[in-house]
Design an enzyme around this catalytic site. Structure first.
Site, PDB file in Angstrom:
ATOM      1  N   ASP A 225       0.826  -1.203   0.000  1.00  0.00           N
ATOM      2  CA  ASP A 225       0.000   0.000   0.000  1.00  0.00           C
ATOM      3  C   ASP A 225       0.865   1.261   0.000  1.00  0.00           C
ATOM      4  OD1 ASP A 225      -2.839   0.927   0.411  1.00  0.00           O
ATOM      5  OD2 ASP A 225      -1.960   1.875   2.175  1.00  0.00           O
ATOM      6  N   GLU A 286       1.801  -0.572  -4.993  1.00  0.00           N
ATOM      7  CA  GLU A 286       0.725   0.380  -5.276  1.00  0.00           C
ATOM      8  C   GLU A 286       1.378   1.757  -5.227  1.00  0.00           C
ATOM      9  OE1 GLU A 286      -3.215   2.625  -3.825  1.00  0.00           O
ATOM     10  OE2 GLU A 286      -1.451   2.355  -2.596  1.00  0.00           O
TER      11      GLU A 286
HETATM   12  C1  NOJ Z   1      -4.411   2.902  -0.881  1.00  0.00           C
HETATM   13  C2  NOJ Z   1      -5.537   1.956  -0.625  1.00  0.00           C
HETATM   14  O1  NOJ Z   1      -5.805   1.218  -1.783  1.00  0.00           O
HETATM   15  C3  NOJ Z   1      -6.704   2.801  -0.183  1.00  0.00           C
HETATM   16  O2  NOJ Z   1      -7.901   2.089  -0.148  1.00  0.00           O
HETATM   17  C4  NOJ Z   1      -6.367   3.395   1.154  1.00  0.00           C
HETATM   18  O3  NOJ Z   1      -7.408   4.267   1.557  1.00  0.00           O
HETATM   19  C5  NOJ Z   1      -5.062   4.182   1.100  1.00  0.00           C
HETATM   20  N1  NOJ Z   1      -4.031   3.499   0.363  1.00  0.00           N
HETATM   21  C6  NOJ Z   1      -4.540   4.426   2.481  1.00  0.00           C
HETATM   22  O4  NOJ Z   1      -4.070   3.238   3.050  1.00  0.00           O
END
Ligand code: NOJ
Length: 566
Positions: A225, A286
């Protein structure tokens, strides 16, 4: 515990001893958003036992792996991306034993399992943050997070001008035990998600240990993440011009907390941790970055293995733009030894069956609601989505699917205001709808309570009445359904080995048409997609799969086809 990886997967693992043949280079990975996938307990929130009960449906769909969004202990202020204990399952989702069982059952069916790792921030309920609040400024407890004194005469101003991705300031002031205002802490997301200080060796060691905890249980990898956000520029300078918090880093300008060089050292370290384990464990970033070239920095040989291709996801239904991003991806990722990846939907964006027909700009994370401009026409959106997926699943590399897209689910636009839960909705004073519309529990059975999502009929977000027709049971026996399209695409992709193919562009079809051939070890496929306004004459060949039924040799508008042209 690693013994849960049964013979079904070990043959693949042996093959991957050949460099370049690791499973993640070509895999189709299905994102499960646990709270909305399948609810075994009946509380209206999906859970791990629900996932286990639906694994056979994923086998019949034909995916290679699943990625599970967070199921760890969490107060759920950001749907589990606020983690209070990285080594335990939240009771909402079950137990560690449920996880082990799910993993074993998935492996027994040849499905790999990737879990989500959230290293940028924890929950404010994490024991480290609670200890930090109770400790003095300058203490080792506070040094695990980003605590700073405020500016202004009495520290009443935030340390800098950074804004939260979810809206509002990225700093919140604490209150000291005696009731007086204290230091501020950084949270790039919700106030309940304090950012770790990644320059602290204790934080680094803790995450190595968390990686090992899940690797020892047998997971096949991690989706990481906010992988571009962990390192902040020294001195935490203001971001000038003032931050456009619209996106998670999709802008062109330099932002002091996105994509800082130091972040790569962390992934080199993690790469070494994963390499201690057998079976080609993988890290997927991500990282919301504006270009494919920047994204490729996360997958250099000693860093992560995959990065989501968000430039591809953000591309509109426009043939020249799609051609460009495909060409750039097939250049930039392989140039660093990584596979290109492809994705059209996830839990943070408007579902592509709606997004591809929006007629007004809609920045990532804003979502759409009843009064958003540029509302999509559902039939146009679904048609384009089916065509776009038909293009995507032919492309060399690895592809990600988001649960429910195989049913053609649209964004739920008409959610009542009082059920919305995304922190974005609250932090922007209900100005941005946020991401709830893509997170509605998915329909399995048209005539069952909650469409088979939950035995009790409960559903944490209400499902629209139209979803009876989109339920998996309604599509199961309909060869024209979206479910059949996905199954056929996945089976054909696998039979021809398209994931490890080579793409050749075909000329002569005009700007509004995507035309390419994928040459693979087990065959070749010609792909034509019509994103223009008029039908396109197809070359001679046999139709292997088409995103819509059509007659004769003319490919209709918003349609894509795979042909065997030999
Ligand atoms: C990316 C995640 O996919 C999202 O859902 C989340 O709110 C943020 N990062 C914070 O962790």
């Amino acid at each position: 515990m690693t013994s849960t990886t049964t013979s079904v997967l070990s043959s693949t693992a042996a093959e991957s001893d050949r460099p370049g043949s690791e499973w993640w280079r070509t895999a189709v990975i299905y994102q499960i958003y646990p709270r909305s996938f399948a609810d075994a307990s009946g509380d209206g929130i999906g859970d791990l036992r629900g996932i286990t009960s639906r694994l056979d449906d994923l086998v019949s769909l034909g995916v290679d792996a699943v990625w599970l969004s967070p199921f760890y202990r969490s107060p759920q202020h950001d749907a589990g991306y606020d983690v209070a204990d990285y080594r335990d399952v939240d009771p909402l989702f079950g137990t560690l034993a449920d996880f082990d069982e799910m993993l074993a059952q998935a492996h027994a069916r040849g499905i790999r399992v990737i879990v989500d790792l959230v290293p940028n921030h924890s929950s404010d309920q994490h024991e480290w943050f609670q200890a930090a609040l109770a400790a003095e400024p300058g203490s080792p407890e506070r040094a695990r997070y980003m605590f700073r004194d405020g500016k202004g005469e009495n520290g009443e101003l935030p340390p800098n001008n950074w804004e939260s991705v979810f809206g509002g300031p990225a700093w919140t002031r604490t209150t000291d035990p005696d009731g007086t205002p204290g230091q501020w802490y950084l949270h790039l997301f919700d106030v309940s998600q304090p950012d770790f200080d990644w320059s602290n060796p204790e934080v680094q060691e803790e995450f190595r240990s968390i990686l090992r905890f899940w690797l020892d249980r047998g997971v096949d990898g991690f989706r990481v993440d906010v992988a571009h956000g962990l390192v902040k520029t020294d001195g935490l300078p203001d971001h000038l011009p003032s931050v456009d918090a619209d996106s998670m880093g999709g802008g062109e300008e330099d932002v002091p907390y996105w994509g800082q060089d130091g972040v790569h050292e962390i992934y080199r370290d993690w790469n070494r941790v994963l390499a201690e384990y057998d079976g080609d464990r993988a890290l997927c970033a991500e990282a919301w970055l504006p270009t494919v070239d920047k994204t490729a920095l996360w997958v250099r040989p000693d860093e992560m293995h995959q990065a989501f291709n968000f430039p591809y996801l953000m591309t509109e239904w426009n043939a020249p733009a799609i051609r460009t991003v495909i060409a750039e991806s097939l250049r930039a990722f392989p140039a660093v030894g990584a596979p290109a990846t492809w994705v059209l939907s996830n839990h943070d964006v408007v579902r592509h069956a709606s997004r591809l027909a929006l007629t007004a700009e809609n920045p990532q994370g804003h979502g759409i609601g009843p009064d958003s401009p540029g509302q999509p026409i559902p039939e146009v959106g679904l048609r384009r989505a089916r065509a776009a997926t038909t293009v995507m699943l032919a492309l060399p590399g690895s592809a990600y699917l988001y649960q429910g897209e195989e049913l053609g689910l649209p964004e739920v636009i008409q959610l009542p205001d009082d059920v919305r839960q995304d922190p974005t909705w609250f932090r922007t004073n209900r100005e941005r709808y946020g991401r709830d519309g893509c997170r509605v529990p998915i329909p399995w059975t048209s005539d069952a309570p909650a469409y088979g999502f939950s035995p009790s009929g409960e559903s944490w977000l209400p499902q629209p009445a139209e979803w009876a027709d989109l339920a998996r049971s309604s599509q199961e026996d309909d060869p024209e359904s979206t479910l059949w399209l996905y199954r056929t695409l996945l089976a054909t992709r696998r039979a021809h080995g398209l994931g490890s193919g080579r793409l050749e562009w075909l000329d002569g079809y005009g700007d509004d048409v995507l035309a390419f051939r994928v040459h693979a070890d087990d065959g070749e496929v010609t792909v034509i997609a019509n994103a223009g306004q008029a039908p396109v004459t197809l070359p001679a060949g046999t139709v292997l799969v088409a995103s819509e039924r059509f007659e004769g040799g003319e490919l209709p508008v918003d349609t894509a086809v795979w042909l065997s042209t030999r």
